[in-house]
Design a protein around this motif. Structure first.
Motif, PDB file in Angstrom:
ATOM      1  N   ASN A   1       0.804  -1.226   0.000  1.00 14.59           N
ATOM      2  CA  ASN A   1       0.000   0.000   0.000  1.00 14.59           C
ATOM      3  C   ASN A   1       0.835   1.274   0.000  1.00 14.59           C
ATOM      4  N   ASN A   2       2.062   1.203   0.516  1.00 19.65           N
ATOM      5  CA  ASN A   2       2.894   2.392   0.630  1.00 19.65           C
ATOM      6  C   ASN A   2       3.686   2.621  -0.651  1.00 19.65           C
ATOM      7  N   ILE A   3       3.511   3.805  -1.234  1.00 18.30           N
ATOM      8  CA  ILE A   3       4.225   4.174  -2.462  1.00 18.30           C
ATOM      9  C   ILE A   3       5.235   5.253  -2.094  1.00 18.30           C
ATOM     10  N   SER A   4       6.470   4.821  -1.855  1.00 18.78           N
ATOM     11  CA  SER A   4       7.527   5.759  -1.487  1.00 18.78           C
ATOM     12  C   SER A   4       8.734   5.633  -2.404  1.00 18.78           C
ATOM     13  N   SER A   5       8.694   4.672  -3.338  1.00 22.69           N
ATOM     14  CA  SER A   5       9.805   4.442  -4.248  1.00 22.69           C
ATOM     15  C   SER A   5       9.269   3.897  -5.569  1.00 22.69           C
ATOM     16  N   GLU A   6       9.950   4.222  -6.652  1.00 24.10           N
ATOM     17  CA  GLU A   6       9.571   3.695  -7.964  1.00 24.10           C
ATOM     18  C   GLU A   6      10.182   2.319  -8.220  1.00 24.10           C
ATOM     19  N   ASN A   7      10.963   1.816  -7.280  1.00 22.93           N
ATOM     20  CA  ASN A   7      11.646   0.536  -7.463  1.00 22.93           C
ATOM     21  C   ASN A   7      10.819  -0.653  -7.006  1.00 22.93           C
ATOM     22  N   GLU A   8       9.730  -0.420  -6.308  1.00 24.05           N
ATOM     23  CA  GLU A   8       8.932  -1.507  -5.750  1.00 24.05           C
ATOM     24  C   GLU A   8       7.606  -1.618  -6.494  1.00 24.05           C
ATOM     25  N   THR A   9       7.239  -2.862  -6.824  1.00 24.59           N
ATOM     26  CA  THR A   9       5.963  -3.090  -7.501  1.00 24.59           C
ATOM     27  C   THR A   9       4.828  -2.852  -6.513  1.00 24.59           C
ATOM     28  N   ILE A  10       3.891  -2.021  -6.916  1.00 18.45           N
ATOM     29  CA  ILE A  10       2.744  -1.685  -6.064  1.00 18.45           C
ATOM     30  C   ILE A  10       1.522  -2.483  -6.528  1.00 18.45           C
ATOM     31  N   ILE A  11       1.274  -2.522  -7.819  1.00 21.90           N
ATOM     32  CA  ILE A  11       0.083  -3.161  -8.391  1.00 21.90           C
ATOM     33  C   ILE A  11       0.509  -4.220  -9.387  1.00 21.90           C
TER      34      ILE A  11
END
Length: 179
Positions: free
Chosen positions: A165-175
């Motif tokens: 749920n936390n979007i703090s970096s573009e390196n981690e897949t969120i969806i």
């Protein structure tokens, strides 16, 4: 005369050692975009490329730039298994239309689905040069709403999974989107 020359030399050395602190280093983390990966619905562990995916945000005419190195309309199309989408820093939701096979001449192969993302924003100070950045937390109860743009056409997006749920970096897949 010697005093003036010495003063000018000292002034020259002093000013040459100063560096401007109003330039934001390109490596400084700023407001992240949401990383979305596409997967094969039949083999859920396998990434799957989208063909000519165009993503248009509510109120946009052209769409989101998904391919910044391309020119013309190609910069709005993705042909891969990962995209980065910006979230709205001034509202707690953003609505996108995902159009698969956008440039296809056969309208039966062009599919449109809507995804609305709901989140909370957190603004934090980075530096004088970089200003503020916004991070996002997708709502726990209802992080997204998936709907069909064309009721006669079935959803091409079969499943949406929130990885975190936390979007703090573009390196981690969120969806993760399965189709």
């Amino acid at each position: 005369m010697k005093k003036i020359l010495a003063f000018l030399m000292i002034l020259g050395f002093a000013s040459s050692s100063c560096e401007p602190d109003d330039i934001c280093d390109p490596t400084t983390p700023t407001t992240p975009r949401m990383k979305i990966e596409f997967y094969n619905i039949k083999i859920p562990s396998q990434l799957k490329d989208v063909d000519n995916l165009k993503v248009i945000g509510e109120g946009m005419t052209e769409g989101v730039v998904l391919n910044p190195t391309a020119t013309g309309n190609s910069k709005y199309l993705a042909n891969g298994n990962t995209i980065l989408l910006p979230l709205n820093t001034e509202a707690d939701l953003v609505k996108y239309t995902f159009i698969l096979n956008f440039d296809n001449d056969n309208p039966l192969l062009v599919h449109e689905d809507n995804l609305e993302f709901n989140y909370k924003r957190v603004n934090s100070y980075v530096s004088r040069a970089c200003g503020f950045k916004t991070t996002f937390d997708l709502n726990e109860d209802e992080p997204f709403i998936l709907s069909d743009s064309t009721p006669s056409d079935p959803l091409w997006i079969k499943r949406v999974l929130v990885e975190q749920n936390n979007i703090s970096s573009e390196n981690e897949t969120i969806i993760k989107i399965y189709f």
